[in-house]
Design a protein around this motif. Sequence first.
Motif, PDB file in Angstrom:
ATOM      1  N   SER A   1       1.997  -5.901   0.553  1.00  0.00           N
ATOM      2  CA  SER A   1       1.275  -7.160   0.377  1.00  0.00           C
ATOM      3  C   SER A   1       1.048  -7.514  -1.091  1.00  0.00           C
TER       4      SER A   1
ATOM      5  N   ASN B   1       3.399  -3.899  10.120  1.00  0.00           N
ATOM      6  CA  ASN B   1       2.933  -5.276  10.013  1.00  0.00           C
ATOM      7  C   ASN B   1       1.419  -5.391  10.161  1.00  0.00           C
TER       8      ASN B   1
ATOM      9  N   LYS C   1      -2.045 -10.992   5.296  1.00  0.00           N
ATOM     10  CA  LYS C   1      -1.255 -12.084   5.861  1.00  0.00           C
ATOM     11  C   LYS C   1      -1.994 -13.405   5.716  1.00  0.00           C
TER      12      LYS C   1
END
Length: 944
Positions: free
Chosen positions: A14, A24, A29
């Motif tokens: 990230s 994930n 996000k």
Amino acid sequence: MDNINNLIDGLKTSSVDANFESMNFYQSKLLSNKNEKIITSIREHLENCDEFIISVAFITESGITLLLEQLKKLANKNIKGKILTGDYLNFTQPKALKKLLEYENIELKILSNENFHAKGYFFKRNNVWSLIIGSSNLTQTALTTNFEWNLKVNSLENGKIAKEIIGNFDDVFNRLPPLDLLTINNYEKLYNSSREYIKTLKLNQKSLTSEEIKPNYMQIQALNNLEEIRKIKDKALLISATGTGKTYLSAFDVKAMNPKKVLFIAHRKTILDKSKDTYESLISNKKMCLYGEGEAQENDYIFAMVQTLNRDEHLKKFSRDYFDYIIIDEVHHSGAKTYQNIINYFTPKFFLGMTATPERSDNFDIYKLFDHTIAFEIRLHDALKEKLLCPFHYFGISDIEIDGKLIDEKTTIKNLVLDERVNHIIEKSRYYGYSGDKLHGLIFVSKVEEARSLSEKLNERGLKTKALTGETSDSSREKAIEQLEKGELEYLITVDIFNEGVDIPCINQVLLLRPTDSAIVYIQQLGRGLRKSTDKEFVVILDFIGNYEKNFLIPIAISQNNSYDKDSIKRFINRGTEYIPGESSIVFEEIVKERIFENISKTNFSTRKNIEHDYKLLKKQLGRIPYLNDFYERNMIDPSIILKYKKDYDDVLKTLDSKEKFGILNDKEKNFLKFLSSFFTPAKRIHEIFILKHLLKVEDDYIDSLNCLIENEFGLKNQTLNTNNALEHLTKDIFKSLSTAKEFLNILEKDNKKYKVNTELKKSYKNNFYFKTLIDDLISYNLNYVKKNYTQIDNSTILKYKEYSKQEAFWYLNLDFNNGYQVSGYTAFEEEKKVMIFITADSDSSSNYNNEFFDQCRFTWFSKTNRCLSRNNQLTTEGKISQNFYTLEIFIKKISGEKFYYMGQVEKVLSTEEIITSNGDPLVKYELKLKDEIELDLFNYLTI
């Protein structure tokens, strides 16, 4: 320790290097509604959390409705949650607060008299908090369509960021009293007075401004098309989903054309009344009347019932060319004699037919009636995308069992209206609710007697309902609709009479209590609730799904994907909200998903009935013989399904349409066509088909030249290995010992380093137009299919999470294994140091071992029986696998009979154990970890 390492890896991906591989779930996000609706992520976190917190400034009933299924699951598992909201600007809806108050597992509080703007969704799983902070309130638009920015980050519960955020929340939450019904009722008085004030302001503003009604974006496109069509044609068909304003569109067109005399035809007086009102609101300089309620010749625009006007004594009052423009509403009925009398009598300058459902079950060709001229199509998804319809929230819920047997098509009326089922219906309708203050519901059942009995049972329980059947007079229907609109009735219960031709915008809940036999009828019934109304923000669709044979038609109908592709249907069931445009959402209960999945898997869609239905429909639409690519481009049954019915399309045509005259194929032409149809269709990489297309145009070519063409056309570099493998398939160099390929002639020939099309094939392609048409059609379909579904972005021609047969798996990994489709569990390639592993997720109950998924990366896998890690101090294949000697390529399917999904390569064999089965057979148990996580909707399907 795993969580710490995963968090660190997620942070690297990230914040350091986007190419760094990590799970994930642990990555930060951005949630924005751009690539994925925010509600999808919120739902996934709720379904997998051990504790949750929602802290938002505003909560609406539409926002809560989006989460009803997840909140029910959390309540059943007694997973605790805290929800904090505010009363700033009196925007939070009391009805939403009352709904939340029903959940015993949720602690609900409200922050009053403060400018509370915080928006956060926090989910704890094990010792990790997923923290979503940004701009999204708990509202329908914020979680589905608005341009929002929310950042999801992860932290261990002892991490600084989790401690600060959760601590900050607790400081506010713990000082507030729990919210109770009395407090909500007091707030509701303020809320209602605020809403009334805003409504009054809007009414005053509206009265001061006479805003002109203008066509929307899609109507403008249709009007432009109609203007062009009128230059060369005297008729056209408008296909427009229910509630998208087709009457307004026709009025706009009439206003633009300015004809002297107009006739508007419909089969119900209510349609005529509302159509006349629409025309009068847009066109003020013309006299209008309903036929029979005024002197026809004294009016410019006449609105007539087809049942009346079709009779000679009425028709003969007008000359054939009396009307300049004739509009026929619900024109799909025009095959009836009443319509035909009118259509055949008049000769206007322009005929416009309007319908939401041109695909009829009768054999009348509505497309031919309008010379196959379609002015415009506005289908359900188009209308939702353009916000022409009210958003819907669909819940596929399980019907009850009676004496251990699910409701199905054979269930008696007595059992359909059992007290247990009636109570179940009431319970679900109350839980999932409706938009607004009053219930305006519509219930569809399958039998007239069921409608009457159900109405009686519901009325006995205090509900206000009325059953309407085909025997109910028009006046009684109109009175019942008026009662529903006024709130004097809560439900109208009907069989099929409200499928079309009725406009009740107030409907805010639709209950489907009948089996689905037709996707067309299903959409008609769902569409009854999609008209916009000032007093509703959304409509709730409750579909009670029993053990119906054709329950797979539900996702086909709602998704508007008519291809019958099983993978597409499954993905929609798991992730329907993402596939529906706009603010609408789709949820199926887990047990319902399993039920539909089972029917999808066991149903053969490659039947004559299925294919013939779409063939006839497409032939009507096109006004010619349809070919495979036509089916694909028109979103009809997929050509790959058609080709499972017969080995090639020549056989299909001559079976389905024996009255047509088609060309003749000799034995060799038939051989080539079958080979291309069975082995190369549908294409899952571009190489074979593109090479064939190119070589049909030239005499011959080299592999280097073919690589250049592929790079120029598709932007793909370093394709030598793939191109060479494709050429070997087309020349049959790979297929020499493959039994199923022995009967076929090779497509290409090799001459030194050059490749060319088989001489016989090329000759037939030039001389037999019918053969050429079929070959070109196969090429067009395959190229379109692969471009849409299997787009290649690098030198690998196999794509993760796509479907492949065993043979295709070897083929697209460029592994020359002739009998790949006969492989049982796994095959090793020593030279390439690869092992192909094929896994069935749901093992047979009689199996000695079962595959288990630990998460989206890790799972168990078992070797064949009578296997061990070493023999005579030498590692066996199984031993080499345990030592990570090979690259492991993983393919998984849910059940036998399906194709496999490619999951990519194994990163590492985590553990190995030699075990003995209950039968006394030795084998090896492995725990494998994939390089990449299985995408979530596919993972959910495999593990449900």
